[in-house]
Design a protein around this motif. Structure first.
Motif, PDB file in Angstrom:
ATOM      1  N   LYS A  32      12.629  17.531  -9.045  1.00 43.40           N
ATOM      2  CA  LYS A  32      12.892  17.077 -10.414  1.00 43.40           C
ATOM      3  C   LYS A  32      12.208  15.744 -10.733  1.00 43.40           C
ATOM      4  O   LYS A  32      12.851  14.702 -10.854  1.00 43.40           O
ATOM      5  N   GLY A  33      10.897  15.777 -10.827  1.00 43.42           N
ATOM      6  CA  GLY A  33      10.166  14.607 -11.313  1.00 43.42           C
ATOM      7  C   GLY A  33       9.587  13.697 -10.256  1.00 43.42           C
ATOM      8  O   GLY A  33       8.982  12.676 -10.589  1.00 43.42           O
ATOM      9  N   LYS A  34       9.750  14.010  -8.985  1.00 47.67           N
ATOM     10  CA  LYS A  34       9.190  13.158  -7.934  1.00 47.67           C
ATOM     11  C   LYS A  34       7.675  13.290  -7.916  1.00 47.67           C
ATOM     12  O   LYS A  34       7.134  14.372  -8.132  1.00 47.67           O
ATOM     13  N   LEU A  35       6.986  12.182  -7.668  1.00 44.38           N
ATOM     14  CA  LEU A  35       5.528  12.186  -7.697  1.00 44.38           C
ATOM     15  C   LEU A  35       4.942  13.037  -6.574  1.00 44.38           C
ATOM     16  O   LEU A  35       5.456  13.058  -5.453  1.00 44.38           O
ATOM     17  N   PHE A  36       3.845  13.726  -6.886  1.00 41.36           N
ATOM     18  CA  PHE A  36       3.154  14.579  -5.921  1.00 41.36           C
ATOM     19  C   PHE A  36       2.768  13.777  -4.673  1.00 41.36           C
ATOM     20  O   PHE A  36       2.933  14.227  -3.541  1.00 41.36           O
ATOM     21  N   GLY A  37       2.257  12.545  -4.888  1.00 42.28           N
ATOM     22  CA  GLY A  37       1.822  11.712  -3.775  1.00 42.28           C
ATOM     23  C   GLY A  37       2.949  11.346  -2.830  1.00 42.28           C
ATOM     24  O   GLY A  37       2.760  11.300  -1.610  1.00 42.28           O
ATOM     25  N   MET A  43       5.842  14.635   3.705  1.00 39.31           N
ATOM     26  CA  MET A  43       5.711  15.846   4.520  1.00 39.31           C
ATOM     27  C   MET A  43       4.652  15.684   5.621  1.00 39.31           C
ATOM     28  O   MET A  43       4.396  16.622   6.379  1.00 39.31           O
ATOM     29  N   ASN A  44       4.042  14.482   5.697  1.00 38.35           N
ATOM     30  CA  ASN A  44       3.059  14.154   6.747  1.00 38.35           C
ATOM     31  C   ASN A  44       1.815  15.045   6.731  1.00 38.35           C
ATOM     32  O   ASN A  44       1.172  15.245   7.755  1.00 38.35           O
ATOM     33  N   PHE A  45       1.469  15.577   5.545  1.00 39.10           N
ATOM     34  CA  PHE A  45       0.245  16.374   5.435  1.00 39.10           C
ATOM     35  C   PHE A  45      -0.984  15.466   5.308  1.00 39.10           C
ATOM     36  O   PHE A  45      -2.106  15.863   5.612  1.00 39.10           O
ATOM     37  N   ILE A  46      -0.762  14.236   4.831  1.00 38.87           N
ATOM     38  CA  ILE A  46      -1.835  13.258   4.679  1.00 38.87           C
ATOM     39  C   ILE A  46      -1.193  11.878   4.696  1.00 38.87           C
ATOM     40  O   ILE A  46      -0.048  11.717   4.252  1.00 38.87           O
ATOM     41  N   SER A  47      -1.893  10.869   5.222  1.00 37.61           N
ATOM     42  CA  SER A  47      -1.322   9.527   5.249  1.00 37.61           C
ATOM     43  C   SER A  47      -1.311   8.937   3.843  1.00 37.61           C
ATOM     44  O   SER A  47      -2.110   9.324   2.977  1.00 37.61           O
ATOM     45  N   GLU A  48      -0.412   8.003   3.619  1.00 40.45           N
ATOM     46  CA  GLU A  48      -0.289   7.375   2.300  1.00 40.45           C
ATOM     47  C   GLU A  48      -1.589   6.677   1.906  1.00 40.45           C
ATOM     48  O   GLU A  48      -2.035   6.756   0.756  1.00 40.45           O
ATOM     49  N   GLU A  49      -2.228   6.021   2.865  1.00 38.79           N
ATOM     50  CA  GLU A  49      -3.474   5.302   2.585  1.00 38.79           C
ATOM     51  C   GLU A  49      -4.602   6.270   2.231  1.00 38.79           C
ATOM     52  O   GLU A  49      -5.347   6.045   1.271  1.00 38.79           O
ATOM     53  N   ASP A  50      -4.713   7.367   2.990  1.00 36.03           N
ATOM     54  CA  ASP A  50      -5.769   8.349   2.700  1.00 36.03           C
ATOM     55  C   ASP A  50      -5.559   8.995   1.339  1.00 36.03           C
ATOM     56  O   ASP A  50      -6.521   9.226   0.597  1.00 36.03           O
ATOM     57  N   PHE A  51      -4.288   9.292   1.009  1.00 32.49           N
ATOM     58  CA  PHE A  51      -4.012   9.890  -0.300  1.00 32.49           C
ATOM     59  C   PHE A  51      -4.399   8.924  -1.419  1.00 32.49           C
ATOM     60  O   PHE A  51      -4.994   9.322  -2.426  1.00 32.49           O
ATOM     61  N   ALA A  52      -4.051   7.644  -1.248  1.00 29.65           N
ATOM     62  CA  ALA A  52      -4.359   6.656  -2.279  1.00 29.65           C
ATOM     63  C   ALA A  52      -5.875   6.527  -2.489  1.00 29.65           C
ATOM     64  O   ALA A  52      -6.343   6.425  -3.626  1.00 29.65           O
ATOM     65  N   LYS A  53      -6.637   6.568  -1.394  1.00 30.97           N
ATOM     66  CA  LYS A  53      -8.100   6.462  -1.512  1.00 30.97           C
ATOM     67  C   LYS A  53      -8.685   7.662  -2.246  1.00 30.97           C
ATOM     68  O   LYS A  53      -9.591   7.518  -3.080  1.00 30.97           O
ATOM     69  N   VAL A  54      -8.167   8.851  -1.937  1.00 29.23           N
ATOM     70  CA  VAL A  54      -8.656  10.057  -2.613  1.00 29.23           C
ATOM     71  C   VAL A  54      -8.250  10.047  -4.085  1.00 29.23           C
ATOM     72  O   VAL A  54      -9.044  10.414  -4.961  1.00 29.23           O
ATOM     73  N   LEU A  55      -7.032   9.618  -4.360  1.00 37.11           N
ATOM     74  CA  LEU A  55      -6.565   9.546  -5.747  1.00 37.11           C
ATOM     75  C   LEU A  55      -7.408   8.544  -6.543  1.00 37.11           C
ATOM     76  O   LEU A  55      -7.760   8.796  -7.703  1.00 37.11           O
ATOM     77  N   ALA A  56      -7.737   7.415  -5.922  1.00 34.73           N
ATOM     78  CA  ALA A  56      -8.578   6.416  -6.589  1.00 34.73           C
ATOM     79  C   ALA A  56      -9.950   7.007  -6.923  1.00 34.73           C
ATOM     80  O   ALA A  56     -10.483   6.805  -8.020  1.00 34.73           O
ATOM     81  N   GLU A  57     -10.495   7.760  -5.969  1.00 30.48           N
ATOM     82  CA  GLU A  57     -11.789   8.422  -6.186  1.00 30.48           C
ATOM     83  C   GLU A  57     -11.686   9.452  -7.297  1.00 30.48           C
ATOM     84  O   GLU A  57     -12.547   9.536  -8.181  1.00 30.48           O
ATOM     85  N   ILE A 123      -4.578  -5.784 -19.086  1.00 31.35           N
ATOM     86  CA  ILE A 123      -4.342  -5.359 -17.706  1.00 31.35           C
ATOM     87  C   ILE A 123      -5.471  -4.467 -17.203  1.00 31.35           C
ATOM     88  O   ILE A 123      -5.845  -3.489 -17.857  1.00 31.35           O
ATOM     89  N   ASN A 124      -5.996  -4.824 -16.035  1.00 30.07           N
ATOM     90  CA  ASN A 124      -7.014  -4.023 -15.359  1.00 30.07           C
ATOM     91  C   ASN A 124      -6.375  -3.438 -14.090  1.00 30.07           C
ATOM     92  O   ASN A 124      -6.161  -4.165 -13.112  1.00 30.07           O
ATOM     93  N   PRO A 125      -6.049  -2.126 -14.075  1.00 30.34           N
ATOM     94  CA  PRO A 125      -5.341  -1.569 -12.915  1.00 30.34           C
ATOM     95  C   PRO A 125      -6.272  -1.255 -11.747  1.00 30.34           C
ATOM     96  O   PRO A 125      -7.409  -0.816 -11.938  1.00 30.34           O
ATOM     97  N   VAL A 126      -5.774  -1.509 -10.538  1.00 30.26           N
ATOM     98  CA  VAL A 126      -6.414  -1.020  -9.310  1.00 30.26           C
ATOM     99  C   VAL A 126      -5.335  -0.268  -8.541  1.00 30.26           C
ATOM    100  O   VAL A 126      -4.137  -0.514  -8.719  1.00 30.26           O
ATOM    101  N   LEU A 127      -5.754   0.674  -7.693  1.00 29.08           N
ATOM    102  CA  LEU A 127      -4.789   1.531  -7.021  1.00 29.08           C
ATOM    103  C   LEU A 127      -4.517   1.049  -5.596  1.00 29.08           C
ATOM    104  O   LEU A 127      -5.448   0.762  -4.842  1.00 29.08           O
ATOM    105  N   ALA A 128      -3.238   0.938  -5.239  1.00 26.40           N
ATOM    106  CA  ALA A 128      -2.821   0.575  -3.878  1.00 26.40           C
ATOM    107  C   ALA A 128      -1.660   1.479  -3.485  1.00 26.40           C
ATOM    108  O   ALA A 128      -1.059   2.142  -4.340  1.00 26.40           O
ATOM    109  N   THR A 129      -1.333   1.520  -2.210  1.00 34.14           N
ATOM    110  CA  THR A 129      -0.217   2.366  -1.767  1.00 34.14           C
ATOM    111  C   THR A 129       1.107   1.749  -2.192  1.00 34.14           C
ATOM    112  O   THR A 129       1.239   0.526  -2.299  1.00 34.14           O
ATOM    113  N   LYS A 130       2.092   2.614  -2.400  1.00 35.91           N
ATOM    114  CA  LYS A 130       3.411   2.164  -2.825  1.00 35.91           C
ATOM    115  C   LYS A 130       4.035   1.229  -1.799  1.00 35.91           C
ATOM    116  O   LYS A 130       4.620   0.196  -2.149  1.00 35.91           O
TER     117      LYS A 130
END
Length: 559
Positions: A32-37, A43-57, A123-130
């Motif tokens: 119910k509304g939880k972010l995909f990332g 679920m340990n399918f991908i590390s938080e850092e790797d996901f953030a880098k791919v999402l930024a790309e 505001i200029n956003p940059v992406l970082a891990t939660k």
């Protein structure tokens, strides 16, 4: 597929499978509304850092590594703490009326509009891990608060009568007083945010020292009045379930604390000293945060050798090294690699350091008779496929584990030895027959942790003849020494990486072990068969400029 859903983008980049994507989407539907990332990293399918880098790309937004970024208090505090925590954002830099803000949700424009109003800046956003943002928020907004908490606690105790350090009749009011509660919380929070592994609360005649271990070194966090010591120790004893009235014997306990949204587990040890009780808190990883084998710092060559060990369906894989060398982390990573839904995985540990979903974990309790050997005997009647034994502490445990491997189980365990070859002779010395060791053994991973030089302040020089001899090379090269700067707390090092020595039990090795060979003979054969020694691995790190000659000597001394 650049503009398609992030899940499909991950599949196309071969970072997850289609099956894993469907599992994440199904769980997201239920949440119910939880972010995909958040779900895919949980679920340990991908590390938080790797996901953030791919999402930024994928979103064409710059990625920001907050751990490697210097944050300025004046910029950070342009955003009120409550707002920063509400939106999980932190100010990174400011130029004129334009402010760069790190966020884990760079397309939430409502957040940026609120921040524009609050800060008066575009505001200029940059992406970082939660987790990196939460950690940075805790660290930047809490600076100065610890000293205020210490002052409040000392002022409160100063208003009361002098306290005898050895007086066991501490009143409940004093134990639970708000300043002491806040002080205990602040000590753990500040230590955790500095990536420490242990917190030492040490009583002396005229002061109590709080020291924390960072990158293998103890550094001072703060000093307290001795009048605070008893109340602080009692607070930790209550939190960890110890007997607060007993001050004459050592005690052990366990506690947890939520820091920046993360549940942190701590193992607590209490030991009576001359001037009071010393408390050491070991910071353990939170539930479910199991690293992948690829993240352990293994070279590609060693990774292939280790994975080949884990593919064998029955036998023993041992991880060896001194206390604090990351053996348990390696074992958990191995379990994460081989534990499948169709297998029964059981662990026996003292203590259970990380609680992992879908794995049966057994906690040792010596007082109740739940010893390693007793637990192992019962586990063998629980129809296991894979058994993880926290440590082979005695001959009984070792013999049962070896027999379990011979009878068709995959057994993972640890042992305290200096290198891979001496592990074989240690097992024989513990009473396990040489032929049983040879028959059951798959491979041995000897491991150490070495400090990594701070990239900001490391200083280059040409290696000396003595350095070349240590590295096993015949010509001078550029090497680096540790210096120290504000970014590394003036320690010269920032972070640690693991080095490994992996011995495989080949038919020739099996024959040598059965004959009762010495450790030196086993090591010579292992080297001929491609085993890179610990010294070889750390020497490569020195040559790559990642660590120093001093670390080469420290880590591999007498190895």
């Amino acid at each position: 597929m650049r503009n398609g859903p992030i899940g499909q983008y991950l599949v196309e980049k071969n970072l997850i499978t289609e099956e894993q994507l469907q599992q994440v989407l199904a769980k997201q539907k239920e949440s119910k509304g939880k972010l995909f990332g958040d779900i895919i990293t949980e679920m340990n399918f991908i590390s938080e850092e790797d996901f953030a880098k791919v999402l930024a790309e994928r979103l064409n937004v710059p990625y920001c590594d907050l751990d490697a970024t210097t944050l300025l208090p004046d910029v950070v505090k342009k955003i009120p703490e409550a707002t920063a925590r509400k939106y999980t954002v932190i100010g990174v830099s400011k130029m004129g009326k334009r402010m760069t803000v790190a966020t884990n949700d760079p397309i939430n424009f409502y957040v940026f509009e609120d921040l524009r109003v609050v800060t008066g800046c575009s505001i200029n956003p940059v992406l970082a891990t939660k987790s990196a943002i939460s950690k940075a928020i805790g660290k930047m907004y809490s600076e100065g608060q610890a000293s205020a908490v210490v002052q409040a606690a000392e002022e409160e105790l100063a208003e009361e009568e002098d306290i005898d350090l050895n007086d066991i009749d501490l009143s409940a009011d004093r134990i639970d007083s708000a300043p002491i509660v806040k002080l205990a919380t602040a000590i753990v929070e500040n230590s955790y945010r500095q990536d420490c592994t242990d917190i030492h609360i040490e009583p002396f005649k005229d002061k109590t020292k709080i020291r924390i271990r960072i990158n293998s070194d103890l550094i001072e966090l703060m000093t307290l009045s001795p009048a605070l010591h008893n109340a602080l120790v009692t607070r930790f004893k209550i939190l960890s379930g110890m007997n607060i009235a007993e001050k004459r014997i050592p005690q052990d306990g366990r506690m947890s604390q939520v820091i920046d949204g993360t549940t942190v587990d701590l193992r607590v040890s209490n030991l009576p000293m001359v001037y009071g009780e010393k408390v050491v808190l070991r910071i353990l990883a939170g539930d479910g945060s199991v690293r992948k084998i690829q993240d352990l710092g293994m070279t590609d060559y060693n990774y292939e050798r280790f994975v080949s060990c884990l593919k064998v369906p029955q036998g023993v894989v041992l991880v060896t090294g001194p206390t604090g060398s990351g053996k348990s982390t390696t074992l958990y990573a191995a379990l994460g690699e081989i534990a499948k839904p169709n297998l029964n995985v059981i662990t026996v540990e003292d203590p259970v350091e990380k609680k992992i979903d879908n794995i049966n974990q057994c906690q040792i309790n010596d007082k109740a008779g739940m010893t390693f050997d007793a637990a192992l005997r019962s586990i063998l009647r629980q129809d296991p496929d894979i058994i993880m034994v926290g440590e082979m502490r005695d001959s009984e445990t070792a013999s049962i584990a070896i027999r379990a491997a011979i009878t068709g189980h995959l057994v993972l365990s640890t042992l305290h030895t200096n290198d891979a070859s001496s592990t074989v002779t240690r097992l024989v010395d513990m009473g396990v027959e040489a032929y049983m060791v040879a028959t059951s053994l798959i491979g041995i991973v000897a491991q150490r942790l070495t400090k990594v030089l701070c990239p900001e302040c490391k200083k280059a020089r040409m290696s000396t003849e003595q350095d070349n001899e240590l590295m096993g090379i015949d010509h001078s090269i550029e090497v680096y020494d540790a210096v120290g700067c504000p970014k590394c707390n003036n320690m010269g090092y920032k972070g640690r990486t693991a080095i490994h020595e992996i011995l495989l039990n080949t038919p020739e090795m099996m024959e040598l072990i059965t004959s009762g060979a010495r450790a030196t003979e086993i090591q010579e054969l292992a080297k001929k068969q491609g085993c890179l020694l610990l010294r070889d691995n750390v020497s490569k790190l020195v040559q790559q400029g990642r660590t120093s000659i001093g670390e080469l000597i420290r880590v591999t001394y007498a190895v």
